[in-house]
Write a protein that holds these residues in place. Structure first.
Motif, mmCIF file in Angstrom:
data_model
loop_
_atom_site.group_PDB
_atom_site.id
_atom_site.type_symbol
_atom_site.label_atom_id
_atom_site.label_comp_id
_atom_site.label_asym_id
_atom_site.label_seq_id
_atom_site.Cartn_x
_atom_site.Cartn_y
_atom_site.Cartn_z
ATOM 1 N N HIS A 98 0.864 -1.205 0.000
ATOM 2 C CA HIS A 98 0.000 0.000 0.000
ATOM 3 C C HIS A 98 0.891 1.244 0.000
ATOM 4 C CE1 HIS A 98 -3.564 2.146 2.302
ATOM 5 N NE2 HIS A 98 -3.022 2.929 1.387
ATOM 6 N N ALA A 99 0.657 2.097 -0.987
ATOM 7 C CA ALA A 99 1.506 3.284 -1.157
ATOM 8 C C ALA A 99 0.647 4.525 -1.331
ATOM 9 C CB ALA A 99 2.419 3.084 -2.366
ATOM 10 N N LEU A 100 1.280 5.689 -1.237
ATOM 11 C CA LEU A 100 0.581 6.974 -1.355
ATOM 12 C C LEU A 100 1.311 7.862 -2.347
ATOM 13 C CD1 LEU A 100 0.248 7.749 2.487
ATOM 14 C CD2 LEU A 100 -1.567 6.829 0.999
ATOM 15 N N ILE A 101 0.570 8.471 -3.246
ATOM 16 C CA ILE A 101 1.136 9.514 -4.112
ATOM 17 C C ILE A 101 0.954 10.852 -3.414
ATOM 18 C CG2 ILE A 101 0.948 10.753 -6.301
ATOM 19 C CD1 ILE A 101 -0.111 8.239 -7.588
ATOM 20 N N LEU A 102 2.054 11.538 -3.146
ATOM 21 C CA LEU A 102 1.994 12.852 -2.494
ATOM 22 C C LEU A 102 2.511 13.933 -3.443
ATOM 23 C CD1 LEU A 102 3.761 11.978 0.918
ATOM 24 C CD2 LEU A 102 1.344 11.685 0.313
ATOM 25 N N PRO A 103 1.720 14.953 -3.743
ATOM 26 C CA PRO A 103 2.271 16.107 -4.457
ATOM 27 C C PRO A 103 3.261 16.828 -3.536
ATOM 28 C CG PRO A 103 -0.138 16.260 -4.310
ATOM 29 C CD PRO A 103 0.301 15.134 -3.417
ATOM 30 N N LYS A 104 4.302 17.422 -4.099
ATOM 31 C CA LYS A 104 5.268 18.153 -3.265
ATOM 32 C C LYS A 104 4.703 19.488 -2.794
ATOM 33 C CE LYS A 104 9.388 15.749 -4.708
ATOM 34 N NZ LYS A 104 10.758 15.783 -5.232
ATOM 35 N N GLU A 105 3.753 20.042 -3.555
ATOM 36 C CA GLU A 105 3.066 21.259 -3.125
ATOM 37 C C GLU A 105 1.892 20.883 -2.224
ATOM 38 O OE1 GLU A 105 3.890 24.555 -3.985
ATOM 39 O OE2 GLU A 105 5.699 23.543 -4.676
ATOM 40 N N HIS A 106 1.490 21.807 -1.363
ATOM 41 C CA HIS A 106 0.387 21.526 -0.447
ATOM 42 C C HIS A 106 -0.968 21.879 -1.069
ATOM 43 C CE1 HIS A 106 -1.548 20.900 3.461
ATOM 44 N NE2 HIS A 106 -2.335 21.906 3.100
ATOM 45 N N TYR A 107 -1.797 20.862 -1.266
ATOM 46 C CA TYR A 107 -3.208 21.047 -1.603
ATOM 47 C C TYR A 107 -3.958 20.191 -0.605
ATOM 48 C CZ TYR A 107 -0.790 22.165 -5.937
ATOM 49 O OH TYR A 107 0.086 22.688 -6.846
ATOM 50 N N ALA A 108 -4.929 20.763 0.081
ATOM 51 C CA ALA A 108 -5.591 20.030 1.160
ATOM 52 C C ALA A 108 -6.359 18.823 0.643
ATOM 53 C CB ALA A 108 -6.523 20.964 1.928
ATOM 54 N N ASN A 140 -11.625 12.661 0.539
ATOM 55 C CA ASN A 140 -11.689 14.120 0.688
ATOM 56 C C ASN A 140 -12.648 14.491 1.798
ATOM 57 O OD1 ASN A 140 -10.116 15.126 -1.810
ATOM 58 N ND2 ASN A 140 -11.476 13.538 -2.578
ATOM 59 N N GLY A 141 -12.121 15.075 2.863
ATOM 60 C CA GLY A 141 -12.948 15.488 3.988
ATOM 61 C C GLY A 141 -13.050 14.391 5.029
ATOM 62 N N GLU A 142 -13.202 14.838 6.275
ATOM 63 C CA GLU A 142 -13.282 13.921 7.407
ATOM 64 C C GLU A 142 -14.411 12.902 7.216
ATOM 65 O OE1 GLU A 142 -13.033 16.366 10.879
ATOM 66 O OE2 GLU A 142 -13.239 14.618 12.202
ATOM 67 N N THR A 143 -15.546 13.374 6.723
ATOM 68 C CA THR A 143 -16.708 12.492 6.526
ATOM 69 C C THR A 143 -16.394 11.360 5.570
ATOM 70 O OG1 THR A 143 -18.117 14.411 6.847
ATOM 71 C CG2 THR A 143 -19.159 12.485 5.872
ATOM 72 N N ALA A 144 -15.516 11.647 4.619
ATOM 73 C CA ALA A 144 -15.142 10.645 3.612
ATOM 74 C C ALA A 144 -13.930 9.825 4.038
ATOM 75 C CB ALA A 144 -14.874 11.337 2.280
ATOM 76 N N GLY A 145 -13.461 10.037 5.284
ATOM 77 C CA GLY A 145 -12.368 9.215 5.792
ATOM 78 C C GLY A 145 -10.985 9.831 5.666
ATOM 79 N N GLN A 146 -10.918 11.097 5.238
ATOM 80 C CA GLN A 146 -9.591 11.731 5.139
ATOM 81 C C GLN A 146 -9.070 12.043 6.532
ATOM 82 O OE1 GLN A 146 -9.455 15.399 2.839
ATOM 83 N NE2 GLN A 146 -7.216 15.341 2.688
ATOM 84 N N THR A 147 -7.844 11.649 6.800
ATOM 85 C CA THR A 147 -7.238 11.911 8.111
ATOM 86 C C THR A 147 -6.017 12.815 8.008
ATOM 87 O OG1 THR A 147 -5.898 9.900 7.982
ATOM 88 C CG2 THR A 147 -8.034 9.704 9.089
ATOM 89 N N VAL A 148 -5.391 12.863 6.832
ATOM 90 C CA VAL A 148 -4.259 13.774 6.614
ATOM 91 C C VAL A 148 -4.689 14.750 5.514
ATOM 92 C CG1 VAL A 148 -1.830 14.011 6.013
ATOM 93 C CG2 VAL A 148 -2.610 11.968 7.250
ATOM 94 N N PHE A 149 -4.675 16.043 5.868
ATOM 95 C CA PHE A 149 -5.299 17.031 4.990
ATOM 96 C C PHE A 149 -4.296 17.669 4.034
ATOM 97 C CE2 PHE A 149 -8.083 15.992 8.377
ATOM 98 C CZ PHE A 149 -9.292 15.825 7.711
ATOM 99 N N HIS A 150 -3.594 16.782 3.350
ATOM 100 C CA HIS A 150 -2.711 17.101 2.217
ATOM 101 C C HIS A 150 -3.104 16.070 1.167
ATOM 102 C CE1 HIS A 150 1.608 17.865 0.597
ATOM 103 N NE2 HIS A 150 1.125 16.886 -0.157
#
Ligand code: AMP
Ligand code: ZN
Length: 136
Positions: free
Chosen positions: A40-50, A89-99
């Motif tokens: 299990h991996a994550l794609i992270l943009p280097k710029e911050h978008y919530a 996207n969003g706490e309701t949808a299960g997002q826990t890290v807001f990047h």
């Protein structure tokens, strides 16, 4: 733009170490510390978008292209039986890290994971009402 208080900004830009699978000018792909399945991996943009709403169109297109490339490579190397792309996207949808991040989840026949939902049973009238609400 980076956010000084954001852990994924720090990881994406190499200020906090992580197990990196891929890196370029725009993105870092890392192994998730709490994996749903092996690899299990994550794609992270280097710029911050919530979240997705903040992500510029060009980045959104680039994320999908990278997700496909990683899915192909990971499927071949890990010999998994299927693959989920998940993006919350969003706490309701299960997002826990807001990047913004895209989950890359290799799936195995015996992994005993459930990534899904309880299907509803809308009538044709309800579907039509929803369709109108979205498009009109
Ligand atoms: P989400 O619930 O969509 O916001 O996903 C956040 C994901 O980030 C979870 O799958 C966590 O296991 C993962 N995670 C949180 N902190 C770290 C970290 N420092 N390194 C790697 N993965 C992390
Ligand atoms: Zn960030």
């Amino acid at each position: 733009m980076k956010d000084a208080n954001c852990i994924f900004c720090k990881i994406a830009n190499g200020d906090i170490p992580a197990k990196t699978l891929y890196e370029d000018d725009e993105f870092r792909v890392i192994l998730d510390l709490g994996p749903a399945a092996r690899g299990h991996a994550l794609i992270l943009p280097k710029e911050h978008y919530a979240n997705l709403y903040e992500l510029p169109d060009e980045k959104a297109a680039a994320v999908m292209k990278l997700a496909k490339k990683m899915a192909v490579q990971m499927t071949e190397k890990l010999n998994c039986d299927g693959f989920n792309l998940v993006q919350n996207n969003g706490e309701t949808a299960g997002q826990t890290v807001f990047h913004f991040h895209m989950h890359l989840i290799p799936r195995y026949k015996d992994d005993n994971q459930k990534i899904g939902w309880n299907p509803g049973e809308p009538t044709q009238e309800e579907l039509e009402e929803i369709r109108k609400q979205i498009v009109e």
